[in-house]
Structure formats: structure tokens, C-alpha cells
Design a protein around this motif. Sequence first.
Motif, PDB file in Angstrom:
ATOM      1  N   SER A 137       0.846  -1.196   0.000  1.00 17.74           N
ATOM      2  CA  SER A 137       0.000   0.000   0.000  1.00 17.74           C
ATOM      3  C   SER A 137       0.879   1.241   0.000  1.00 17.74           C
ATOM      4  CB  SER A 137      -0.893   0.020   1.242  1.00 17.74           C
ATOM      5  OG  SER A 137      -0.084   0.172   2.412  1.00 17.74           O
ATOM      6  N   GLU A 138       0.252   2.385  -0.216  1.00 14.47           N
ATOM      7  CA  GLU A 138       1.015   3.636  -0.197  1.00 14.47           C
ATOM      8  C   GLU A 138       1.590   3.884   1.189  1.00 14.47           C
ATOM      9  OE1 GLU A 138       0.521   8.410  -1.256  1.00 14.47           O
ATOM     10  OE2 GLU A 138      -1.130   7.018  -1.665  1.00 14.47           O
ATOM     11  N   HIS A 139       0.822   3.521   2.222  1.00 18.50           N
ATOM     12  CA  HIS A 139       1.321   3.732   3.579  1.00 18.50           C
ATOM     13  C   HIS A 139       2.535   2.849   3.867  1.00 18.50           C
ATOM     14  CE1 HIS A 139       1.494   4.854   7.706  1.00 18.50           C
ATOM     15  NE2 HIS A 139       1.295   3.604   8.114  1.00 18.50           N
ATOM     16  N   VAL A 159       3.465  12.740   6.376  1.00 19.18           N
ATOM     17  CA  VAL A 159       2.874  12.387   7.675  1.00 19.18           C
ATOM     18  C   VAL A 159       3.754  11.372   8.394  1.00 19.18           C
ATOM     19  CG1 VAL A 159       0.897  11.302   8.811  1.00 19.18           C
ATOM     20  CG2 VAL A 159       0.517  12.895   6.922  1.00 19.18           C
ATOM     21  N   GLU A 160       4.210  10.365   7.651  1.00 21.96           N
ATOM     22  CA  GLU A 160       5.039   9.310   8.239  1.00 21.96           C
ATOM     23  C   GLU A 160       6.396   9.849   8.692  1.00 21.96           C
ATOM     24  OE1 GLU A 160       5.731   5.392   9.558  1.00 21.96           O
ATOM     25  OE2 GLU A 160       3.888   6.419   8.935  1.00 21.96           O
ATOM     26  N   SER A 175       5.494   4.438   2.433  1.00 19.29           N
ATOM     27  CA  SER A 175       5.988   5.511   3.305  1.00 19.29           C
ATOM     28  C   SER A 175       6.773   4.947   4.480  1.00 19.29           C
ATOM     29  CB  SER A 175       4.816   6.351   3.818  1.00 19.29           C
ATOM     30  OG  SER A 175       4.100   6.926   2.749  1.00 19.29           O
ATOM     31  N   GLN A 193       5.870   6.249  -6.115  1.00 18.84           N
ATOM     32  CA  GLN A 193       4.653   6.246  -6.935  1.00 18.84           C
ATOM     33  C   GLN A 193       4.966   6.003  -8.418  1.00 18.84           C
ATOM     34  OE1 GLN A 193       2.659   5.774  -4.336  1.00 18.84           O
ATOM     35  NE2 GLN A 193       1.057   7.071  -5.151  1.00 18.84           N
ATOM     36  N   ASP A 238       1.244  11.348   2.040  1.00 17.33           N
ATOM     37  CA  ASP A 238       1.282  10.279   3.042  1.00 17.33           C
ATOM     38  C   ASP A 238       2.688  10.146   3.634  1.00 17.33           C
ATOM     39  OD1 ASP A 238      -0.275   7.733   4.098  1.00 17.33           O
ATOM     40  OD2 ASP A 238       1.752   7.072   3.579  1.00 17.33           O
ATOM     41  N   SER A 267       3.491  12.960  -2.260  1.00 17.06           N
ATOM     42  CA  SER A 267       4.289  12.785  -1.036  1.00 17.06           C
ATOM     43  C   SER A 267       3.488  13.040   0.238  1.00 17.06           C
ATOM     44  CB  SER A 267       5.500  13.734  -1.063  1.00 17.06           C
ATOM     45  OG  SER A 267       5.081  15.079  -0.944  1.00 17.06           O
TER      46      SER A 267
END
Length: 676
Positions: A347-349, A387-388, A352, A582, A384, A382
Motif C-alpha cells: 500500500s502507499e502507507h 505524515v510518516e 511511506s 509512486q 502520506d 508525497s
Amino acid sequence: MKKFILKKDEPVKRPEDYSIAYRELLNERQVEAVFHDNGPALVVAGAGTGKTRTLVHRVARLVESGVNPSNILLLAFTRRAAREMLNRASNILDERCKQVQGGTFHFYCSMLLHRYADAIGYPANFTIIDTSDSREVIQFVRTQLDLHKKKKRFPNKNTLLNIISTAKNKNLDIRMVLQEEHPQFLEEEEKIFQVADAYQAYKEKNFVMDFDDLLINTRELLSKNNDIRIKVASANKYVMVDEFQDTNKLQADLTKLFSSVHDNIMAVGDDAQSIYSFRGADHQNILEFPKRFQGSKVIKLEENYRSTPEILQVANNLLKQASFKFDKELYSNNQGGNLPALVQSSSEHDQSRFISQIVLQLREKGLRLNEIAVLFRNGRDSFDLEVELNRNNIPFVKYGGQKFTEAAHIKDVLAHVRVLVNPMDTIAWNRVLMLLDGIGPKTAQELFEWIRLAKNPYQLDLSDTTSQSYIDQLKELSKLLVDIKKNDHSIPKVIELITDYYKIFCKKRYDDYPKRIKDLEAFINVSESFDSLPKMLEELALDPITATAVDTQQKTKEEAPLVLSTIHSAKGLEWKHVIIIQCLDGIIPSSYSVEDEKQLDEELRLLYVAVTRAEDMLYFSYPVLAQSAYGDYFTQPSRFLKKMNEDLVEEWKLVEEDRQKQLPEGEENNLQEPGS
């Protein structure tokens, strides 16, 4: 019988005859470019091949060979780049190199237009308006034409300016721009033409030019006045243009005009790094250079000094996929490294999380954060990750913020300077007057009509439109402007006086006024480097300062931050480790480009630019699952990566810590030794 004595021809100088050890400092192809003498030449310089080094040494070589520095014109895409090149040439040779004419197309055109203003019907003190000012003029004429009241959707000021500017830069009719980029507004074509005409008339009436006008008016000046063209081009014995792949149609025409007497033009650039078509840059300019300048010599720089051979193999693979290009293959004598990584996350998270963790591991291994960059296609890619990174207390800076001179508080101060330089500048007056309580657009317009006819336009409190509700404020403003006009203050003193006057408005308007006041105080110091107010306005418009206290806050003083950047903003930079995130079809290449071969090629070049920023290690990252407004969906990796086999990239498998113990014996987790 009369005798005529023929002088001996000067022997052609070899590299050994010069004080600089060119053969020791440069490779064979670079020496060939540096010693190219007369006639047109195109230097196709691949990423990291020493393009700037070559230009710098050519400047030094020409000056040492006896060419008058003032007869050399060096055009770059920022004035800072031109200054740095001339400083480097001076360090190699001597201070004569600083006398070379160096700057941007816009700066050089501005200089010519000020010199020959009469020939185009402008006063010598015309002013230059920036993009945000242009939008305000568009809005003004749009309102004057009652187009803001239309029931049907009509383009806003941003779109209108984009349409008009694109037509100028690409040398297209407005209708063509509408068909290609804004078909939804085709039925409003006639009204858009009216706005464009009214915008042009407004600028001519008020003696202002926008950035496009600088190029267009210079082309017209030189095309229609043969005597001026010959005079200008005769002075340019040698012309060099950096980053030629980023020129638009207008700049290509101007290049021809500037070099039209001696024909000693050298263009330097990389067709594979042409990524600014959205700004009007035309990839065909560099491809068609040999046709446009007959007898051109093409010199290719292919030895890369930046990256490992493994990274260059990936870059070459991308180049082979392009349809419109010069054939070239980058190579390097650098020590070999690891294969670039292809990192698939669920996933994108998780993507990250991977980036945050590998950045921390690399830092533990001794790599500084600012030696690592995370690159992406769009600014939103960028979010997400940001945030990480915050969650992990990793300081970062994101490239691409508001420019110093585009900040509202700086523009307010500059507006006061502009009316001092050009009292007919309506936009600047509007900004200055609208700061005052009780003055709206209608009153500001009435005051400006009085200013047009006034003996002293700065004695505003004598206006017959003055109301008691704002008379005291007008007196304060008049006192400031009259004092500055009457006294021979230094430039910093003028800015200090305006800033002191403006601070009360700054405090009223902005919650973060302490930071903005810091900017204003810094601006006083910046102004010390300018000789005159007109020069300051011109240079700040053409070469904006980039950072402000408002939008630049370093999260820690102890450590330079990790770099996050769009690929467009990263061009020309380099880092030891580069992570491209991405890497998905629909993002790079963008979904808008896949049906158009030329646009698809530009997306390919964009990825090539990202790849060639890396020195030691490169990572491609993409999530298998993505989110949209309609729910989760499975992604496809970028089509550009699908043509890379295991000899070019190494797949990395992300495994959760709890599952690592369950892996079959012998299976490695690449995350244990990133970049090893």
C-alpha cells in the motif's frame, strides 16, 4: 610600382599553447567543444557529463584567445547560473571573464528594450509586471468587459492568462490553444480574444510589459529594425545558450537574431532532459538545431561523472524507449555499485514506512539526510510520506514553495517602489491605495484618474476625490512618497522607510506578522546590492529570491533535512541516494499522456531526469494497492519499468518483522542491508 605587404596569418592555437591545461582537465569531446571556433555548433550533453564545465572552459578559452569579453553573450535559464559560470571562468583564467554578457533571455531582452525603447513606442522607464500582476490585469479587463457576470462558465483569470501566454510562447493562435488544451471554452473564443486584446491594450497604455512581452517585443524590435539587429548581432561575436532543450519558439527565434551577423552560435543541452513543455518549452528546438543553423557541428558528451555504471544502464534503457531523440549512450569510469532496487509495497502507507525506515538506516550507516532525496511526479504524491516522516521525527524540506517576491507582504512593499519608478503603473497604485481603510476599487480608480493628470501625482491628499474618512491616511502616504522623491536616499533607506510605513498594515492583515516583518527586515539588507530602484524592480522581477521566513522553517538546527522534491524541481541537482516513489502507470506516465506519443516521450524523459540525479544508489518504489474516491484498486507499475530485466534492477521484498522468522531458510530480507 606600389607594394602591399601581406601579414602572416596567425597560427592556429593548440590546447598546449594556452595557459590552462585543457587536455588534463577535460576529456576529448569536451576539448573539442571548448576549441570549436567559428560557425554553429550543438553540444548534446547527457546528464552528468560536465556540460557546465565545458561552457565555463569555452568562455575562458575565448577570452584568453583575445576575444573582447563584451563581444561574448552567455544565455542561461537563471541569472544565478550565468553568474556562477562567469565566476568559475574567472577563477580558471582572470577577472576579464566577468565582463562577458551573461544572463537570461528575459534579462538580455529587457536590457535591449530599455536601450531601444523609442523604436517600439515605449518610454525608457517602462516597468515589468510579474505573473500575479498579470492575473490582476486580466481580472480587471475581464470585469471591464462584464465577463465576470456571464451565466455560462467562463475561464477564470489564471486560465485566461495561461491561454494567452501559451499562445505567445508557442507561437500559436488562441483558437489552436483552446482546441488543444481547453476545448470546453471553444464556444467562448470571441470573448477570450476580447480579453486578450484588452489585456494588450492595457499594458501598452500603462507602459508595462509582462515576461512574454520582453521576448515578443525584442523579436519585433530586431526583425523590423535591420539597423538595430545588425548593431546588436555585430556586438555578439560569440553566442552561447545553455539548456537549449528548454527554449520555446520565441527564444529559438531570438537565438537566431542575436547571432545573425557572425553565426558563431553554440547551443548546449540534452534533448533527453526536455521536460518543460507545460511552460512552452519546445523539444523540437534542440532536435532541429542542425537544420536551422546550416553547417552545424554536433558534439556529443557521453562520459558521465556522477553515477555508477549500474544507474547509467537504467538511464540508457529509458533513452532507448524514446521515439524522438539524438542517439547517445552514457558511460562511466566510476566504480561499480549495486543494481537499482525495484521495491513493491502492499500500500502507499507501507511505501511511506519503507522510505522512513530505510532513510533512518542509511543515516545510521553515516549518510547525511540531505544526501538522500525522495522524488515524485506530483506534489500530492508525497502527502502520506510527509505524515510518516513527521511521525518518525525525520526532518525534511519539500522543494517548490512560494517565491519571496510572490509573497503578499513583499509585493505590497514593491508596489510602493513601482509607483515611485512609474507613476502610471495602475496595478501598483491599486495595491498601494487598497491598503488604506475606506478605499475600495471604485475610489482607487477615481484617485488614479486624478493621478494621471496631476502636476505632482504623489501629493494624493490634494486630490479632489479625497474623503475625510481617509484623508489622514492619504497624508501619511503622500508624506512618504514625496519625501522619497525629494531626497536622494540610498536604496536600503528607501526600503526601510516604506517598510516602517507598511508595518501597521502588515500587523492588521496577517496573523503571522512577526515572521513577515522578519522578511521585510531581510529585504532591507537584500536591497543593499542594487544601484537604483528601477534596476531593483527589474532584477527582482526577472530573477526572484526564493526563500521566505514564512514558508521556510527548518525543523531542526542540528541536521540538514531530507529532501522531498517533484522531479521538475530536482532537475540539475544530485544526491547520493535517490528514491523515486509512486512509479505507477497513470502517475508516471500521467494518464493524460498515454494517448499522445510526444507527451508520452516527455514523461519518459521526466523519469530519465529522476534516474540521473542518483550518484550511488537508486530505488524505484510503487504500491500494489491504491485508493481513490471509489475505493481501493490494484495498480500497474510504470510501463517504463516493465522493460527492465533482472540484469538492470533488483527486486526488493518487503517483509513484516513478525513474518521474517517464518521465511524459508536462506531467503534474505534486503532491508537488513540497504545499499550494501
